[in-house]
Design a protein around this motif. Structure first.
Motif, mmCIF file in Angstrom:
data_model
loop_
_atom_site.group_PDB
_atom_site.id
_atom_site.type_symbol
_atom_site.label_atom_id
_atom_site.label_comp_id
_atom_site.label_asym_id
_atom_site.label_seq_id
_atom_site.Cartn_x
_atom_site.Cartn_y
_atom_site.Cartn_z
ATOM 1 N N CYS A 546 29.222 26.496 70.079
ATOM 2 C CA CYS A 546 28.810 27.903 70.201
ATOM 3 C C CYS A 546 27.329 28.063 70.544
ATOM 4 C CB CYS A 546 29.138 28.686 68.931
ATOM 5 S SG CYS A 546 30.909 28.754 68.532
ATOM 6 N N VAL A 547 26.736 27.041 71.148
ATOM 7 C CA VAL A 547 25.317 27.105 71.498
ATOM 8 C C VAL A 547 25.057 28.180 72.546
ATOM 9 C CG1 VAL A 547 23.414 25.807 72.544
ATOM 10 C CG2 VAL A 547 24.904 24.707 70.867
ATOM 11 N N ALA A 548 26.039 28.423 73.444
ATOM 12 C CA ALA A 548 25.852 29.424 74.495
ATOM 13 C C ALA A 548 25.642 30.819 73.927
ATOM 14 C CB ALA A 548 27.056 29.423 75.438
ATOM 15 N N GLY A 549 26.047 31.052 72.679
ATOM 16 C CA GLY A 549 25.842 32.357 72.057
ATOM 17 C C GLY A 549 24.387 32.689 71.817
ATOM 18 N N GLY A 550 23.527 31.685 71.890
ATOM 19 C CA GLY A 550 22.095 31.934 71.726
ATOM 20 C C GLY A 550 21.680 31.963 70.273
ATOM 21 N N TYR A 551 21.143 33.079 69.830
ATOM 22 C CA TYR A 551 20.590 33.205 68.487
ATOM 23 C C TYR A 551 20.998 34.557 67.909
ATOM 24 C CZ TYR A 551 17.265 35.531 71.564
ATOM 25 O OH TYR A 551 16.704 36.325 72.534
ATOM 26 N N MET A 552 20.740 34.744 66.628
ATOM 27 C CA MET A 552 21.162 35.971 65.952
ATOM 28 C C MET A 552 20.457 37.182 66.562
ATOM 29 S SD MET A 552 21.217 36.873 61.854
ATOM 30 C CE MET A 552 21.988 35.313 61.446
#
Length: 790
Positions: A546-552
Motif C-alpha cells: 500500500c505504499v502507493a497510497g502515500g501518507y496520512m
C-alpha cells in the motif's frame, strides 16, 4: 426543558430528596456522559452580577441570578411526590437581554453520598424557548456555526428563534484549542468579530491571513469614529457598536494550548441583541474572524477565520419493514427529529398491524436486505447501548427517566406495544442523539413479539427533502482475491443547499479472505491516505504494501509546526476533540476496527465526501492488528451508486434464490455487496412458472453491472467478468454460462415445444408479450433511486 436523572438511584444510593436548585452558566456538553458527569460540564452557577453569599439579604436582587433556591427557599421532594409543581415569581431571572438564562442549564442538587453537608448534581436540563399558552410548544430555532480547523480548532454556535431576526441570538463558544503545534500554552485577550465576506484560502497565509474576509460587518452603518469625551461602543452601549464587532460588546476570550484546558477555559455563552442570523442583515455566509494582538508583528493581527454556515436539523426515519423469516403485517414508522446536539430529540411512533407485539428497540447496525432472517441477533446484534447501562436492574417500562435505560431501549423508556393493534405516541428523549459519535442514524429498529421473539425490523435512514439536501455515497471495496481483507467500508453524508454538510455515517463489514476463513483480528487502526491504491495493495511484504497510497491525509496542517511530537498529537486527538485529529486519522477519533467479527457503524463529523477537501479518490488504509503501525490492507474510496431493477426468471423445481444470486456473482466476478436482492419483493408469477425479484446493483461500477447482467440473461453467458481487478488474472475454470433463463425466453436450439421443467410456450402465450417477452430482456421497471426518505 428535559431533565435527566442519574442512574445511581438504581444502585442503592438515595435520590429521593433535593434541596438546592440553580441555573448554571452553560449548557451541558453534548457528548453522551452519565447524567451526573454531564451536569458537571455546565460551568458554575450563573452570576453575571458577581454576587456573593455574604451579600444575600433575602431580597431577590441580592442573590446571584442563578441561585433559585436561595431566592425561593429550598424544596424537598418526599419519596411519594412524583413531580414538582410550585409556581414562583422571579423578577431577577431574565429571559431576554444580555443576562438571559436561555440555553443555560437548570441543575437540581441532592445531598452528597458521603453523608457530608455538601451537595452534588442530580439532574439537569437546558432552558429552551417555548411559545406561551395552554399547550406550550418549542420555538423553532435557526442555528449557524463557525468551525475552525487551522491554526486553531473549535466551534462557535449561533442560535436565534427562526424567522425572527429581531430576537436575541445566543452565541456559544464550545471550545477553541491551538492545533498547529506552535503553542502548547493558553493565550488570552483575543478579539473577535463578524466580517463582510466568506474567507478565501488565505487563512493558510502566515503574513496575510484572512484578509479576504474584508472589514467588520456593519450593515446599519453605525458611526464608530467618535471624538474625545463622546460615548463609544462597549457592553453598556451595544447600540453604538457595528453588528459584527462582538468583542466590543462581550469582551475578549482565551484559546487553550491543550485540550485539557479547552472546556473550562474557552467555553462561554453570550446573548447578543444586534446579531441576526436571517433577514437583510443576517450573518450567514460571512466570516467570523479571531484576532491575536500579542502575536508576531510580521504575521498580522488576524489569527483565524471561518465561514458562518447553517446547521440543519437531523431527521431519521425507520419505515420500510422486513419480516423476520416471513412477511410481516407491520406498517408505520418511527420518526426522530433533533434540532442540534444541544436539544432533546422529538420521537413520533406510529404502528399499524401489530400482532401480539411487545418491545421495540434500536439495534447496533442496519438491516441487510438479502437475508432470510434479517432481524436476528446474528444480523443486527443487540440493543444499542454505547454507555453500557446494561439490562440489569432497570425500572419497569415507562417508569424511569430516559437515561436509566440503554439508549436504544425505546419500549423501556416509553412503554411497550402490548395489547395494541394500532399504536401512536409522541415523546421527548434527551438520550437519543442524531448528532455525534453515538447517533442512531444507520442503525435499525426491531419490533419484538410479546414472547421476546424478533418479529420485524427496519433501517434508520436519514429523512430529507431533495429541495433541502442531497445524499452522497461512497465505498471502499476490499475485493481483491489476493488481498488481505475482504469486505467494504461504506460512507454516506448529506450536503445542504448552502454547502453545509452532515456527519458521515460509516458502515464497516470486513473479514479475512477465503470463503471459509474464520480468522478474527482486532484493534486495527485505519486512516485516509492522500492517493488511491496501486498494484502494491496485494504484495506479501508488509513494508512495501500500500505504499502507493502515500501518507496520512492532513489537509488542514494539524500539528504542522511540530509534526514529530507524536506524544503530543496522541494526547490531543480523540473522540472528545475530533477537529484536533488529522482528517485522515479516522481511528484517532472513531476508534479501531476488527476484521472477521460483527459489522460496525460509526458517525464521523470530520469525514468530507465533497468539496475542495474531499476523501473521494483517496484510499483507506487498514493497519496491522493490535494497533500496529504497518499497512495491512487498502482500497480506493469511490462513488457508490445504487441502481434498482426488477427481473423475472423461469422457476425450476426446488428453486433457491440464494443459489441463483451466488451463480450470477460468480460469473460476473463480483462480491456480494455489489449485487444484492431485496428479500421482501420476491414473488412467483404465472401460476408459479416464473419468479420475480428486485435487484440492487451497487458500487462504483453499478451501471456496468446492470448492463452485463442484462447481457448475461439475454445470451445465457458472459465471456469475461464484469469487475476488472488490476494485477489479477481470472481463472480459466471460471464459470461462464448461467443455468437459468428469463421468463418466456426459449433456447433457439430447442426444437421441441413440449413442456419442460421451465414451463410451456402455451403457458407463456396466455400472458401479454410484455409479461413474457419484454422481461426476457429485463426491461421491467428500471429505476435509479437516490435513497431519499420523506
Amino acid at each position: 426543558m428535559n431533565l435527566t436523572s442519574s442512574r445511581d438511584e438504581l444502585l442503592g444510593r438515595p435520590a429521593t430528596t433535593f434541596s438546592v436548585y440553580k441555573v448554571h452558566e452553560l449548557p451541558p456538553l453534548p457528548r453522551d456522559l452519565r447524567a451526573t458527569e454531564r451536569c458537571l460540564t455546565a460551568g458554575g452557577m450563573y452570576n453575571p452580577g458577581g454576587r456573593t453569599a455574604e451579600e444575600a439579604t433575602g431580597s431577590q436582587d441580592s442573590y446571584a441570578v442563578g441561585d433559585l433556591s436561595g431566592k425561593h427557599n429550598k424544596w424537598r421532594r418526599p419519596q411519594t411526590l412524583p413531580e414538582l409543581f410550585p409556581r414562583l415569581w422571579d423578577v431577577f431571572l431574565p429571559l431576554q437581554g444580555p443576562h438571559s438564562v436561555a440555553h443555560r442549564t437548570l441543575v437540581l442538587y441532592r445531598p452528597a453520598a458521603n453523608g457530608s453537608a455538601s451537595q452534588e448534581p442530580w439532574m439537569c436540563g437546558t432552558l429552551l424557548w417555548y411559545e406561551p399558552g395552554t399547550d406550550p410548544r418549542k420555538v423553532p430555532v435557526s442555528t449557524a456555526e463557525a468551525v475552525y480547523r487551522y491554526p486553531i480548532v473549535g466551534r462557535i454556535v449561533f442560535r436565534q428563534p427562526a424567522e425572527r431576526p429581531w430576537a436575541d441570538t445566543t452565541v456559544l463558544v464550545e471550545y477553541l484549542v491551538h492545533a498547529d503545534g506552535t503553542s502548547q500554552n493558553n493565550t488570552f485577550e483575543h478579539r473577535w468579530g463578524v466580517h463582510d465576506s466568506p474567507p478565501g484560502k488565505d487563512f493558510y497565509d502566515w503574513q496575510n491571513r484572512c484578509l479576504s474576509a474584508g472589514g467588520v460587518y456593519n450593515p446599519h452603518k453605525v458611526y464608530v469614529d467618535r471624538g474625545a469625551g463622546e460615548p463609544g461602543c462597549d457592553g453598556t452601549r451595544p447600540g453604538l457598536c457595528p453588528a459584527g464587532l462582538l468583542s466590543a460588546r462581550h469582551g475578549t476570550f482565551a484559546i487553550a494550548g491543550r485540550k485539557g484546558n479547552g472546556s473550562a477555559l474557552t467555553r462561554r455563552l453570550y446573548t447578543d441583541r444586534q446579531l441576526a442570523l436571517g433577514g437583510p442583515a443576517g450573518v450567514l455566509g460571512r466570516s467570523l474572524v479571531i484576532y491575536d494582538d500579542h502575536g508576531p508583528k510580521a504575521r498580522g493581527e488576524r489569527l483565524a477565520c471561518s465561514v458562518v454556515g447553517g446547521v440543519y436539523r437531523r431527521k431519521a426515519v425507520a419505515k420500510d419493514w422486513f419480516g423476520n423469516g416471513q412477511p410481516t403485517t407491520l406498517k408505520g414508522r418511527v420518526e426522530m427529529i433533533q434540532q442540534t446536539e444541544h436539544d432533546v430529540t422529538d420521537l413520533d411512533v406510529k404502528f399499524e398491524g401489530l400482532d401480539d407485539s411487545g418491545d421495540y428497540r434500536i439495534h447496533k447496525v442496519s438491516v441487510e436486505m438479502d437475508l432470510e432472517f434479517p432481524c436476528e441477533e446474528t444480523a443486527v446484534y443487540g440493543t444499542w447501548d454505547p454507555l453500557g447501562v446494561g439490562p440489569a436492574r432497570l425500572p419497569e417500562p415507562g417508569r424511569g427517566s430516559t437515561d436509566q435505560y440503554p439508549m436504544g431501549d425505546l419500549s423501556g423508556k416509553f412503554g411497550t406495544l402490548e395489547g395494541s393493534a394500532i399504536h401512536a405516541s409522541a415523546h421527548n428523549d434527551s438520550r437519543l442523539p442524531l448528532f455525534g459519535t453515538d447517533a442512531v442514524i444507520g442503525r435499525s429498529v426491531v419490533v419484538y413479539k410479546k414472547n421476546k421473539v424478533r418479529w420485524a425490523c427496519s433501517t434508520i435512514e436519514r429523512g430529507y427533502s431533495p429541495s433541502e439536501a442531497r445524499e452522497l455515497r461512497a465505498i471502499a471495496s476490499f475485493h481483491h482475491p489476493l488481498g488481505f481483507a475482504y469486505g467494504f467500508i461504506r460512507m454516506t453524508q448529506l450536503v445542504y443547499r448552502d454547502g453545509s454538510t452532515s456527519d458521515t455515517v460509516i458502515e464497516v463489514k470486513l473479514r479475512h479472505p477465503g470463503k471459509h476463513d474464520r480468522n478474527v483480528t482486532r484493534n486495527h487502526n485505519w486512516a485516509i491516505f492522500v492517493n488511491p491504491v496501486g498494484v502494491d495493495a496485494t504484495v506479501k511484504v508488509l513494508n512495501t504494501r500500500c505504499v502507493a497510497g502515500g501518507y496520512m491525509w492532513n489537509p488542514y496542517y494539524t500539528q504542522l509546526a511540530d509534526p514529530l511530537n507524536e506524544d503530543l498529537y496522541r494526547d490531543e486527538c480523540g473522540p472528545d476533540n475530533p477537529l484536533r485529529c488529522y482528517v485522515g486519522d479516522v481511528s484517532g477519533r472513531m476508534g479501531t476496527i476488527d476484521i472477521g467479527t460483527q459489522r460496525q457503524v460509526f458517525t464521523d463529523s470530520n469525514f468530507p465526501l465533497e468539496g475542495t477537501v474531499s476523501a473521494l479518490g483517496r484510499s483507506i488504509v487498514i493497519f496491522t492488528k493490535d494497533r500496529g503501525g504497518e499497512r495491512f490492507a487498502c482500497a480506493k474510496i469511490e462513488p457508490d451508486s445504487d441502481i434498482i431493477k426488477y427481473a423475472n426468471i423461469e422457476k425450476p423445481p426446488r428453486f433457491v434464490l440464494a443459489q441463483f444470486m451466488a451463480e450470477v456473482r460468480e460469473i460476473m466476478g463480483i462480491p456480494e455487496w455489489m449485487l444484492s436482492v431485496d428479500s421482501r419483493k420476491t414473488r412467483t408469477l404465472h401460476d408459479g412458472g416464473c419468479v420475480q425479484f428486485l435487484l440492487h446493483f451497487k458500487g462504483p461500477i453499478a451501471n456496468q453491472l446492470e448492463l452485463d447482467f442484462s447481457r448475461l440473461m439475454n445470451a445465457g453467458s458472459l465471456p469475461a467478468p464484469t469487475l476488472y481487478i488490476p494485477g489479477y488474472v481470472p481463472s480459466d475454470k471460471r464459470k461462464k454460462r448461467l443455468s437459468y433463463r428469463p421468463c418466456g425466453a426459449r433456447d433457439p436450439n430447442q426444437k421441441s415445444r413440449k413442456k419442460s421443467f421451465l414451463g410451456s410456450r402455451a403457458h407463456c402465450n396466455r400472458w401479454s408479450s410484455f409479461s413474457c417477452y419484454g422481461l426476457a430482456v429485463l426491461s421491467l421497471n428500471f429505476y435509479l433511486w437516490a435513497g431519499t426518505v420523506f
